[in-house]
Each structure stands twice: as structure tokens, then as C-alpha cells.
Scaffold this motif. Structure first.
Motif, PDB file in Angstrom:
ATOM      1  N   MET B  89       0.867  -1.199   0.000  1.00  0.00           N
ATOM      2  CA  MET B  89       0.000   0.000   0.000  1.00  0.00           C
ATOM      3  C   MET B  89       0.889   1.230   0.000  1.00  0.00           C
ATOM      4  O   MET B  89       1.972   1.240   0.588  1.00  0.00           O
ATOM      5  N   ASP B  90       0.407   2.266  -0.668  1.00  0.00           N
ATOM      6  CA  ASP B  90       1.139   3.523  -0.745  1.00  0.00           C
ATOM      7  C   ASP B  90       0.580   4.476   0.322  1.00  0.00           C
ATOM      8  O   ASP B  90      -0.566   4.911   0.213  1.00  0.00           O
ATOM      9  N   ILE B  91       1.415   4.754   1.331  1.00  0.00           N
ATOM     10  CA  ILE B  91       0.972   5.664   2.402  1.00  0.00           C
ATOM     11  C   ILE B  91       0.706   7.062   1.840  1.00  0.00           C
ATOM     12  O   ILE B  91      -0.079   7.827   2.398  1.00  0.00           O
ATOM     13  N   ASN B 112      -2.401  16.566   5.251  1.00  0.00           N
ATOM     14  CA  ASN B 112      -1.705  16.915   6.495  1.00  0.00           C
ATOM     15  C   ASN B 112      -2.005  15.944   7.624  1.00  0.00           C
ATOM     16  O   ASN B 112      -1.926  16.299   8.798  1.00  0.00           O
ATOM     17  N   ASP B 113      -2.358  14.721   7.280  1.00  0.00           N
ATOM     18  CA  ASP B 113      -2.755  13.773   8.319  1.00  0.00           C
ATOM     19  C   ASP B 113      -2.215  12.383   7.967  1.00  0.00           C
ATOM     20  O   ASP B 113      -2.930  11.547   7.406  1.00  0.00           O
ATOM     21  N   GLU B 114      -0.973  12.147   8.318  1.00  0.00           N
ATOM     22  CA  GLU B 114      -0.354  10.867   7.957  1.00  0.00           C
ATOM     23  C   GLU B 114      -1.012   9.694   8.682  1.00  0.00           C
ATOM     24  O   GLU B 114      -1.130   8.596   8.110  1.00  0.00           O
ATOM     25  N   LEU B 116      -4.174   9.355   9.421  1.00  0.00           N
ATOM     26  CA  LEU B 116      -5.383   9.045   8.651  1.00  0.00           C
ATOM     27  C   LEU B 116      -5.012   8.315   7.353  1.00  0.00           C
ATOM     28  O   LEU B 116      -5.694   7.356   6.963  1.00  0.00           O
ATOM     29  N   ARG B 117      -3.923   8.742   6.724  1.00  0.00           N
ATOM     30  CA  ARG B 117      -3.506   8.070   5.485  1.00  0.00           C
ATOM     31  C   ARG B 117      -3.097   6.624   5.753  1.00  0.00           C
ATOM     32  O   ARG B 117      -3.418   5.723   4.980  1.00  0.00           O
ATOM     33  N   LYS B 118      -2.391   6.402   6.871  1.00  0.00           N
ATOM     34  CA  LYS B 118      -1.977   5.020   7.183  1.00  0.00           C
ATOM     35  C   LYS B 118      -3.198   4.121   7.402  1.00  0.00           C
ATOM     36  O   LYS B 118      -3.253   2.989   6.920  1.00  0.00           O
ATOM     37  N   LEU B 119      -4.170   4.639   8.165  1.00  0.00           N
ATOM     38  CA  LEU B 119      -5.389   3.877   8.429  1.00  0.00           C
ATOM     39  C   LEU B 119      -6.147   3.612   7.133  1.00  0.00           C
ATOM     40  O   LEU B 119      -6.595   2.491   6.857  1.00  0.00           O
ATOM     41  N   SER B 120      -6.256   4.650   6.328  1.00  0.00           N
ATOM     42  CA  SER B 120      -7.034   4.554   5.097  1.00  0.00           C
ATOM     43  C   SER B 120      -6.333   3.646   4.080  1.00  0.00           C
ATOM     44  O   SER B 120      -6.999   2.873   3.379  1.00  0.00           O
TER      45      SER B 120
END
Lengths: 197, 197
Positions: B89-91, B112-114, B116-120
Motif C-alpha cells: 500500500m502507498d501511504i 496533512n494527516d499521515e 489518517l492516510r496510514k489507516l485509510s
């Protein structure tokens, strides 16, 4: 060793299936929810964890309660869909492993590692959520998965009796209204996101 | 509005499908990998994120390299399977959203929310991994998903050119050897993990 499904089946599952934002006034009954579970539960999860816990909101009251916690653009979907599933996950799924995975002492792999359990519950309940989406399509239903909602508020309102259960995502289910779908977003060619070694 | 798929199709996708630990000596070709991608890419992800990046290990050398990083019980599967997919997956999937989701400025929701990106990325690449499993079955292939491996070692060995890509899970693909499957683990009744409101 099987043969490929028909083109019509592949269309129904993947190619022509769409995410619906509105539904026809046609009910989905309890027997169909049981059929959905009986298919999706067969999909593989790591060590047969089956961490998903599903709350099927079918009454107008339950869907109205849930609508209070979703983003503005998602609210109308909760009124239109006959069913909205809360796909939740049990962070303490390992307590069930002695009977779900009798081949080995899998409970001990997770017992002292809550971070691993959280990761595993999220990954495996999401797999189950995807099986739900494709099982619905396989049964001739349409769906609309959503992650635009307040997870903590849903947990408080719907999962208060189960403090170790956490919401993962939501999925409306019904007979889709074709006029409610958006234009298809682009899908990249193989080479964009794939490589072969 | 569709009709349910045939019982044979539901069996192939869910009820009779199994996780394979060994495969027949029968190749899977590149065209089949393209067919797999062309189906799985159609499955829904939140805001069309499509965060999965797939490395298809097909050569004996690539599978041998991958085998070095998996748990002892998983190693033989890498030798037997003609293909093992690294579902990564691409963070930083949000960098692609301007063209993948042209309807809205979705990039700004994640920029601006890493966390949230990791979870998503984890949730949505896992959905895509489940679509891969079911697409493989739909195309008459068998598979064996695995999370028993050293993620960091796989990332270092296979994803060094893409520091923002992280491995999620692995999935062997081929024509399954029926003698390699384990006894079916229990699947609970509806009432065990479901409720209707």
C-alpha cells in the motif's frame, strides 16, 4: 480447479457493479441478511479470526440513529437504503480462537499483544467487509460502502454493550437506484500500480 | 438490479473455495495477472484511493527471495505456487487523488494527516486484497492469503525504491492441489456475530 465464471457474472461482481447513493423502494428481508452472512463467513481470514461483528440497521429508527453520526453527504443514503450494515471488529477476537481455530493454540499468538490484535482485527474485518460487498452483488443486491462517519460516536451509540468492539466501516445495502450513481472514477492500467518479478 | 448468481458460482466464490497450501505444476501467465487486475481494480475504495501496489512474484528467483522472509510453515507455499502477490500500500496515495478522484479536492482531506492516510491505506488496500482473492476464484484460480511474514524485511528487500510503500499481506495464486488443504475451520451461525436493529 474451476473454470472462469461467465462474463455476465464478472460484470455483476466487478465490471458493471457500482457504488449506490440511493435505492429503490424495495425491501431486503432477514433471510437475505442470513444468506449474506452464510456466504461472507466462508471467506478466508488469518487463523480463521473472523473478527467482524455486524450490526444490520434495518428499521427506520436504527437508520435514523446511525444517520446522526455520518457526514452530511452520507445522511440521505441512510434514509434511502433499506439496510445499513455497521461492520465492526472485536479487538479481543483472540478469545474466540480456541473454538474458531482448533488446530493450534492461536489465542496465545495474540494474547499479550494488543497492537497486533488491533492491526489484525482491522485487516481481517476489512477483508470480511469486502466479502460482504461482493456477496451482496453475487446475491443480486447493490451496496454503498462508506467511511465518512464519526467512528467514536457510532461506537458509543451502537456498541456500548461491547467496549472491545470498534466500528470499521458502514455499508448500505438494497436495490440500487441507477440515477443515484456518480460518473465512474478512472481505473488505472496494469502498469501504473503493478509490477511483475 | 440483478438476479442472484447460480449456486455453482456461489460455491466457486465462497462455499467450496478453500485456502491452498500447495499447487499443481501448472503455470499462470501474465495475461491472467492482467485479467486479475482488470477485475479487482473495479472494486470500490474510499474516494477511489486505490492505494494497493501489487508486486507479482512469478520467477523462481523472486519467489525464493520472498520465501526468505516468511514464517517456516509458509516457505513451502512460495516454492509450490506459480505466483505470489505482495499486496502493498502507498501511504502517500493522496498524491494520486487529483487524477483518481477528479470530482473533488480529495487530496486536501489527507495531505496533512499521515495517521489518517496510514489507516485509510491499510483499510482500502485490504479491500483490494479481498477483491484479488475473489477475482482469482472468479477466474478459476485458487489462492492462499498469508500474513505470517516479516513485513519490514519484505519492504526492505522488495520496496526499497518506494520508501512510502509498505507491505500489507501476501497471496499465493495458482491451480490448487486439493491434497494441500486443511480441514475446514468452523464457521459460526448468524446469531453468534450478527445482530439486527
Amino acid at each position: 480447479m474451476s473454470t472462469p465464471l461467465s462474463d455476465a457474472a464478472l460484470d455483476q461482481l466487478f465490471r458493471e457493479a457500482r457504488t449506490y447513493n440511493g435505492y429503490l423502494d424495495r425491501p431486503v428481508n432477514e433471510e437475505q441478511l442470513h444468506q449474506l452472512w452464510d456466504l461472507l463467513k466462508m471467506g478466508p481470514t488469518s487463523a480463521n479470526q473472523l473478527p467482524a461483528r455486524i450490526i444490520w440497521c434495518t428499521s427506520p429508527e436504527a437508520r435514523e440513529r446511525l444517520a446522526a453520526h455520518v457526514s452530511a453527504s452520507n445522511k440521505p443514503k441512510l434514509h434511502s437504503a433499506p439496510v445499513c450494515a455497521i461492520v465492526a471488529m472485536d479487538i479481543d477476537f483472540h478469545e474466540q480462537l480456541p473454538w474458531l481455530f482448533p488446530h493450534a493454540d492461536a489465542k496465545s499468538w495474540f494474547a499479550n499483544d494488543e497492537e497486533l490484535r488491533k492491526l489484525s482485527a482491522l485487516r481481517n474485518s476489512t477483508l470480511q467487509g469486502a466479502y460482504l460487498i461482493l456477496a451482496a452483488r453475487a446475491l443480486g443486491l447493490d451496496c454503498g460502502p462508506m467511511s465518512g462517519f464519526d467512528n467514536e460516536a457510532v461506537d458509543k451509540d451502537f456498541l456500548a454493550d461491547h467496549p472491545r468492539w470498534k466500528s470499521n466501516f458502514l455499508c448500505t445495502i438494497g436495490y440500487g437506484d441507477r440515477s443515484s450513481i456518480f460518473q465512474r472514477s478512472p481505473r488505472p492500467d496494469f502498469d501504473t500500480f503493478n509490477s511483475i518479478l
